[in-house]
Design a protein around this motif. Structure first.
Motif, PDB file in Angstrom:
ATOM      1  N   SER A  27      17.923  51.035 124.275  1.00 30.26           N
ATOM      2  CA  SER A  27      18.611  51.777 125.622  1.00 30.26           C
ATOM      3  C   SER A  27      19.806  52.605 125.827  1.00 30.26           C
ATOM      4  N   LEU A  28      19.937  52.819 124.497  1.00 33.62           N
ATOM      5  CA  LEU A  28      20.822  53.948 123.908  1.00 33.62           C
ATOM      6  C   LEU A  28      20.687  54.530 123.335  1.00 33.62           C
ATOM      7  N   ALA A  29      19.506  54.732 122.566  1.00 33.63           N
ATOM      8  CA  ALA A  29      18.966  56.082 122.121  1.00 33.63           C
ATOM      9  C   ALA A  29      17.332  56.698 122.156  1.00 33.63           C
ATOM     10  N   GLY A  30      17.528  56.455 123.249  1.00 29.72           N
ATOM     11  CA  GLY A  30      15.920  56.075 124.172  1.00 29.72           C
ATOM     12  C   GLY A  30      14.966  55.951 123.350  1.00 29.72           C
ATOM     13  N   ALA A  31      14.024  55.831 123.593  1.00 30.09           N
ATOM     14  CA  ALA A  31      12.077  54.927 122.536  1.00 30.09           C
ATOM     15  C   ALA A  31      12.103  55.499 121.549  1.00 30.09           C
ATOM     16  N   VAL A  32      13.530  56.048 120.935  1.00 30.05           N
ATOM     17  CA  VAL A  32      13.661  56.700 119.739  1.00 30.05           C
ATOM     18  C   VAL A  32      14.426  55.757 118.101  1.00 30.05           C
ATOM     19  N   PHE A  33      13.521  54.951 117.339  1.00 32.49           N
ATOM     20  CA  PHE A  33      14.289  53.991 116.759  1.00 32.49           C
ATOM     21  C   PHE A  33      15.119  55.041 114.493  1.00 32.49           C
ATOM     22  N   ALA A  34      15.898  54.617 114.520  1.00 33.65           N
ATOM     23  CA  ALA A  34      16.071  55.664 113.361  1.00 33.65           C
ATOM     24  C   ALA A  34      14.723  54.856 112.554  1.00 33.65           C
ATOM     25  N   GLN A  35      14.121  55.849 111.450  1.00 33.71           N
ATOM     26  CA  GLN A  35      13.497  56.137 110.792  1.00 33.71           C
ATOM     27  C   GLN A  35      13.935  55.410 109.087  1.00 33.71           C
ATOM     28  N   GLN A  36      15.271  55.701 109.137  1.00 31.23           N
ATOM     29  CA  GLN A  36      16.195  55.489 107.441  1.00 31.23           C
ATOM     30  C   GLN A  36      16.078  54.183 107.710  1.00 31.23           C
ATOM     31  N   ALA A  37      16.254  53.630 105.810  1.00 30.10           N
ATOM     32  CA  ALA A  37      16.864  52.079 105.749  1.00 30.10           C
ATOM     33  C   ALA A  37      18.432  52.641 105.664  1.00 30.10           C
ATOM     34  N   LYS A  88      15.111  64.566 108.523  1.00 28.11           N
ATOM     35  CA  LYS A  88      14.478  64.336 106.878  1.00 28.11           C
ATOM     36  C   LYS A  88      13.545  63.347 106.632  1.00 28.11           C
ATOM     37  N   ALA A  89      13.546  61.967 107.459  1.00 30.38           N
ATOM     38  CA  ALA A  89      13.329  60.606 107.834  1.00 30.38           C
ATOM     39  C   ALA A  89      11.911  61.325 108.582  1.00 30.38           C
ATOM     40  N   ASN A  90      12.418  61.513 109.933  1.00 30.92           N
ATOM     41  CA  ASN A  90      11.363  62.741 110.346  1.00 30.92           C
ATOM     42  C   ASN A  90      10.436  63.788 109.585  1.00 30.92           C
ATOM     43  N   LEU A  91      10.457  64.106 108.555  1.00 28.24           N
ATOM     44  CA  LEU A  91       9.509  64.957 108.552  1.00 28.24           C
ATOM     45  C   LEU A  91       8.646  64.337 107.719  1.00 28.24           C
ATOM     46  N   GLU A  92       9.209  63.708 106.999  1.00 30.18           N
ATOM     47  CA  GLU A  92       8.456  62.328 105.911  1.00 30.18           C
ATOM     48  C   GLU A  92       7.850  61.182 106.487  1.00 30.18           C
ATOM     49  N   GLY A  93       9.059  61.061 108.098  1.00 29.00           N
ATOM     50  CA  GLY A  93       7.593  59.567 108.813  1.00 29.00           C
ATOM     51  C   GLY A  93       6.974  60.181 109.717  1.00 29.00           C
ATOM     52  N   ASN A  94       6.970  59.555 111.258  1.00 28.52           N
ATOM     53  CA  ASN A  94       6.730  59.872 112.386  1.00 28.52           C
ATOM     54  C   ASN A  94       8.003  61.376 113.052  1.00 28.52           C
ATOM     55  N   PHE A  95       7.367  61.823 112.848  1.00 26.43           N
ATOM     56  CA  PHE A  95       7.567  62.967 113.931  1.00 26.43           C
ATOM     57  C   PHE A  95       9.021  62.641 115.350  1.00 26.43           C
ATOM     58  N   ASN A  96       9.629  62.611 115.666  1.00 26.02           N
ATOM     59  CA  ASN A  96      10.107  63.003 116.690  1.00 26.02           C
ATOM     60  C   ASN A  96      11.287  64.222 117.171  1.00 26.02           C
ATOM     61  N   ALA A 152       6.442  72.486 110.889  1.00 24.76           N
ATOM     62  CA  ALA A 152       5.903  73.257 109.188  1.00 24.76           C
ATOM     63  C   ALA A 152       7.407  74.523 108.906  1.00 24.76           C
ATOM     64  N   ALA A 153       7.577  74.832 110.337  1.00 27.61           N
ATOM     65  CA  ALA A 153       8.990  75.383 109.789  1.00 27.61           C
ATOM     66  C   ALA A 153      10.292  75.093 109.998  1.00 27.61           C
ATOM     67  N   ILE A 154       9.978  73.833 110.912  1.00 28.05           N
ATOM     68  CA  ILE A 154      11.300  73.254 110.557  1.00 28.05           C
ATOM     69  C   ILE A 154      11.421  72.605 109.264  1.00 28.05           C
ATOM     70  N   LYS A 155      10.346  72.058 108.183  1.00 30.25           N
ATOM     71  CA  LYS A 155      10.101  71.384 107.475  1.00 30.25           C
ATOM     72  C   LYS A 155      11.470  72.536 106.218  1.00 30.25           C
ATOM     73  N   VAL A 156      10.098  74.040 106.718  1.00 24.02           N
ATOM     74  CA  VAL A 156      11.367  75.418 105.568  1.00 24.02           C
ATOM     75  C   VAL A 156      12.817  76.130 105.766  1.00 24.02           C
ATOM     76  N   GLN A 157      13.446  75.421 107.195  1.00 30.00           N
ATOM     77  CA  GLN A 157      14.315  75.719 107.600  1.00 30.00           C
ATOM     78  C   GLN A 157      15.332  74.379 107.197  1.00 30.00           C
ATOM     79  N   PHE A 158      14.753  73.251 106.871  1.00 27.29           N
ATOM     80  CA  PHE A 158      15.862  72.372 106.880  1.00 27.29           C
ATOM     81  C   PHE A 158      15.729  71.919 105.386  1.00 27.29           C
ATOM     82  N   GLY A 159      14.575  72.780 104.982  1.00 25.35           N
ATOM     83  CA  GLY A 159      15.080  72.912 102.846  1.00 25.35           C
ATOM     84  C   GLY A 159      15.955  73.862 102.975  1.00 25.35           C
ATOM     85  N   LYS A 160      15.898  75.287 103.891  1.00 24.82           N
ATOM     86  CA  LYS A 160      16.924  76.187 104.014  1.00 24.82           C
ATOM     87  C   LYS A 160      18.551  75.676 103.665  1.00 24.82           C
ATOM     88  N   THR A 161      18.847  74.625 105.103  1.00 29.80           N
ATOM     89  CA  THR A 161      20.074  74.365 105.050  1.00 29.80           C
ATOM     90  C   THR A 161      20.927  73.537 104.217  1.00 29.80           C
TER      91      THR A 161
END
Lengths: 153, 153
Positions: free
Chosen positions: A12-22, B47-55, B130-139
């Motif tokens: 509810s708070l975060a939309g349908a998105v869950f953190a993928q981080q542990a 990082k978790a999005n780039l390594e897992g399901n991208f939202n 792909a561009a986000i991955k590059v820019q995430f690395g730069k940041t």
């Protein structure tokens, strides 16, 4: 049951998105506290601008932090295991935040904050000081609205 | 002399704007730590999005926190009196950050972070993974660039 409710609160708070981080519960508590703390500095800057010399760029930047924090899915950080102090790490969250009978209220106050924080960023960008003052008050009111319900004094 | 240098550092990092709030040094340290901590959570989400399901929406929201933090004038929180631990409150800032001979380097690394963080928010909005991955690395590289110079291990 507890887990299902928590999942519902989070979705509810975060939309349908869950953190993928542990993330460990204590880290979640630290992260959420850091988000509110940094937001507090930025709300304070807006207040100081409204009471002193108004600098449009500083107010826009601060309002953008408030809105970005509201949009960040910070509600995900109230996951199971974060209801209570962990060792020396204190949390001032009330147990009510995790209880299903308070879910409608939680959604209401979280939604209010999100809406007003985003409106604050929108109004800040206009540079209309009188309008920003009104919207700053509304936004602060939604902080208080949540604190009254879900944060210990 | 120290005060003049500090003022120059602050004005360099935060534009010509100074905080109009009266904040105690220990509160400044807490606020800046909270800003970096919350940003860290958001970098971790990307990082978790780039390594897992991208939202896309989650990545945009997280990148907006990073950019808003970079734009917030967080450099103001490195004011005189915040160079060292205060009681139990620890800071990992190196003394070099407050020393005039390192000012050019400070401006460089702070400027790099600001530029790349804002570019990250821009690229995130496109949804181009792909561009986000590059820019995430730069940041992330600009975070490290500052830590290497001005943060103790």
């Amino acid at each position: 049951m507890k887990k299902i409710v928590a999942a519902f609160v989070l979705s509810s708070l975060a939309g349908a998105v869950f953190a993928q981080q542990a993330i460990k519960p204590e880290t979640m508590i630290k992260y959420r506290q850091s988000g509110y703390s940094f937001m507090s500095w930025n709300m304070g800057k807006i207040k100081a601008n409204l009471e002193g010399n108004f600098n449009k760029e500083q107010v826009i930047a601060a309002a953008n932090v408030v809105a970005a924090t509201a949009n960040s899915g910070i509600g995900m950080l109230f996951a199971p295991g974060t209801e209570k102090d962990i060792g020396d790490l204190k949390t001032r969250v009330k147990p009510e935040l995790f209880q299903p009978q308070h879910l409608d209220k939680l959604k209401e106050v979280a939604g209010n904050f999100n809406r007003e924080a985003n409106e604050l960023a929108r109004v800040a960008a206009t540079g209309d000081v009188a309008a920003i003052k009104v919207q700053f008050g509304k936004t602060g009111g939604t902080c208080k609205g949540c604190h009254d319900e879900f944060k210990k004094d």
